[in-house]
Design an enzyme around this catalytic site. Structure first.
Site, PDB file in Angstrom:
ATOM      1  N   LYS A  91      21.053  -9.495  57.049  1.00 21.49           N
ATOM      2  CA  LYS A  91      20.484  -9.083  55.768  1.00 21.49           C
ATOM      3  C   LYS A  91      21.534  -8.314  55.011  1.00 21.49           C
ATOM      4  CE  LYS A  91      16.339  -9.401  53.877  1.00 21.49           C
ATOM      5  NZ  LYS A  91      15.391 -10.471  54.260  1.00 21.49           N
TER       6      LYS A  91
HETATM    7  N1  GLU Z   1      14.843 -13.226  52.156  1.00 22.83           N
HETATM    8  C1  GLU Z   1      14.003 -14.201  52.772  1.00 22.83           C
HETATM    9  C2  GLU Z   1      13.396 -13.653  54.043  1.00 22.83           C
HETATM   10  O1  GLU Z   1      13.277 -12.467  54.211  1.00 22.83           O
HETATM   11  C3  GLU Z   1      14.699 -15.536  52.966  1.00 22.83           C
HETATM   12  C4  GLU Z   1      15.880 -15.536  53.856  1.00 22.83           C
HETATM   13  C5  GLU Z   1      16.644 -16.854  53.885  1.00 22.83           C
HETATM   14  O2  GLU Z   1      16.180 -17.837  53.313  1.00 22.83           O
HETATM   15  O3  GLU Z   1      17.705 -16.865  54.487  1.00 22.83           O
HETATM   16  O4  GLU Z   1      12.935 -14.381  54.875  1.00 22.83           O
END
Ligand code: GLU
Length: 441
Positions: free
Chosen positions: A131
């Site tokens: 993240k």
């Molecule tokens: N931000 C989204 C999540 O928390 C998508 C992450 C992604 O598609 O890599 O799942």
């Protein structure tokens, strides 16, 4: 540091809450990293996880902090702090969104990174977890400022990103345009177009059809499955959704199309209630024009906090962490809690909801539709061949249905709640791969 144990005392505990002391302040209760760690420890203990693997998986693999200078529109220079945490790369490249928000902290990004590892493992796609986040207020920045900040953030992380290394995506405060800038910056450094370095891109530059709606769509699929489990029907099923961003608005739209009755929507600046069901396409239109859901004529104005505790069949928190805490969990009146957001429920609230027999569809399952379609996007980019929206949706539906049933079966077999079942299933898969690959020395 060598030999220092990262494992808390191993006395038997039957509730995740008691991992934390019941006298926690709200600040301690709502620390997302502690919340993640408490569930991880609990599930790892239930799994009898090997102590060494436990230590490996409890910490992120890599944590990067960057301070990004940005030329602002008024001629001044501002410095923003950004993070990228790669929790695991055991099952594949690190994968996860980038968040732009004034509330971003390293602990939050850490927690969100590890949730990505567990999420990808629950739906069994070949990614680890990561993240990113930048402390900023995107609502107060111009497009030019956001673009310069995004490009510099990408440049600072350049050697750590890549289709086989770490693949970002949108999260709160970022969107398709942000992903296009990241893709372009990365491609300029590589001297070639590399579409697969990010997902959630615009469709004309390597995005996947269906990606924008995917998290909402996944939520609608697990809601269908939960109703089947509980012998309830879609007809007359009342839903309240907190958050009307990408996730909440698409979940509302798709659930309404399936025949669910959306009786309440709560947003940061106010809420709406209509016991006969809110007309979601009309509300989306209203929001486009007015810039807010408030003032929508076909529903009553409602208090955004009180909406969470209104009687309904399904409550969907689809905004941010720590919405359901020790302060309101005992007042919830839903039968199903479907977590569209990451980490909306604290560990103390978990135990209160268990006593109330609320059926929880945990975040690492409920909102996995987004990253699942990100996986499809990455696959399509690498093939250079793009699927129809129907193909994407059909593949997503079957992964979400299968994963839901895997978690429910795991919960029944091991006599644990759905959240712990999802963690156990995920940890088991990641631990297996970690052992199989071995530790490089
Ligand atoms: N931000 C989204 C999540 O928390 C998508 C992450 C992604 O598609 O890599 O799942």
């Amino acid at each position: 540091m060598a030999g220092e144990s990262l494992i808390p005392p191993t006395e038997k505990r039957e509730s995740t809450m008691s991992v934390l002391t019941p006298t926690l302040t709200l600040e301690q209760e709502t620390n997302p990293w502690e919340a993640q760690a408490a569930r991880f420890d609990f599930a790892a203990r239930k799994l009898n996880l090997d102590q060494g693997i436990w230590k490996v998986l409890r910490q992120p693999t890599r944590e990067l902090i960057v301070h990004i200078p940005v030329g602002m529109d008024n001629g001044s220079i501002e410095v923003f702090t950004g993070y990228r945490v790669q929790h695991s790369v055991a099952r594949g490249p690190a994968k996860g969104g980038i968040r732009y928000s004034p509330d971003v902290s390293l602990d939050e990004v850490r927690a969100l990174a590890s949730w990505m590892t567990w999420k990808c493992a629950v739906v069994n796609i070949p990614f680890g977890g990561a993240k990113g986040g930048v402390i900023c207020d995107p609502k107060k920045m111009s497009q030019g400022e956001l673009e310069r900040m995004t490009r510099r953030y990408t440049a600072e992380l350049i050697e750590f990103l890549g289709p086989e290394k770490d693949v970002p995506a949108p999260d709160m405060g970022t969107d398709e345009q942000t992903m296009a800038w990241i893709m372009d910056t990365y491609s300029m450094h590589m001297r070639q177009t590399v579409t697969a370095v990010v997902t959630g891109k615009p469709v004309n530059i390597g995005g996947s059809r269906g990606r924008r709606e995917a998290t909402g769509r996944g939520i609608s699929v697990v809601c269908d499955e939960a109703l089947k489990q509980l012998g309830m029907s879609i007809e007359g099923c009342r839903v309240i959704i907190q958050g009307f961003g990408n996730v909440g608005s698409n979940a509302a739209k798709l659930l309404a199309e399936k025949g669910y009755t959306i009786i309440g929507i709560a947003e940061y600046d106010g809420g709406l209630y209509n016991q006969n069901g809110i007309n979601i396409p009309a509300l989306i239109e209203h929001r486009k024009l007015a810039g807010t859901i408030t003032g929508f004529k076909e529903a009553e104005a409602a208090d955004k906090e009180e909406l969470l505790t209104c009687a309904c069949d399904i409550l969907i928190p689809a905004a941010t962490e720590n919405v359901i805490t020790s302060r309101n969990a005992d007042r919830l009146r839903c039968k199903i809690l479907c977590e569209g957001a990451n980490g909306p429920t604290t560990t103390i609230a978990d135990d209160i909801l268990a006593d109330k027999k609320v059926f929880i569809i945990p975040d690492i399952l409920a909102n996995a539709g987004g990253v699942t379609t990100s996986y499809f996007e990455w696959v399509q980019d690498r093939m250079g061949y793009f699927w129809t929206e129907a193909e994407v949706n059909q593949r997503l539906d079957s992964i979400m249905t299968e994963s839901f049933n895997d978690v429910i079966l795991y919960a029944k077999t091991h006599s644990v709640n759905n959240r712990i079942a999802a963690y156990m299933l995920a940890i088991d898969r990641v631990a297996y791969t970690t052992k199989q690959r071995g530790i490089y020395a």
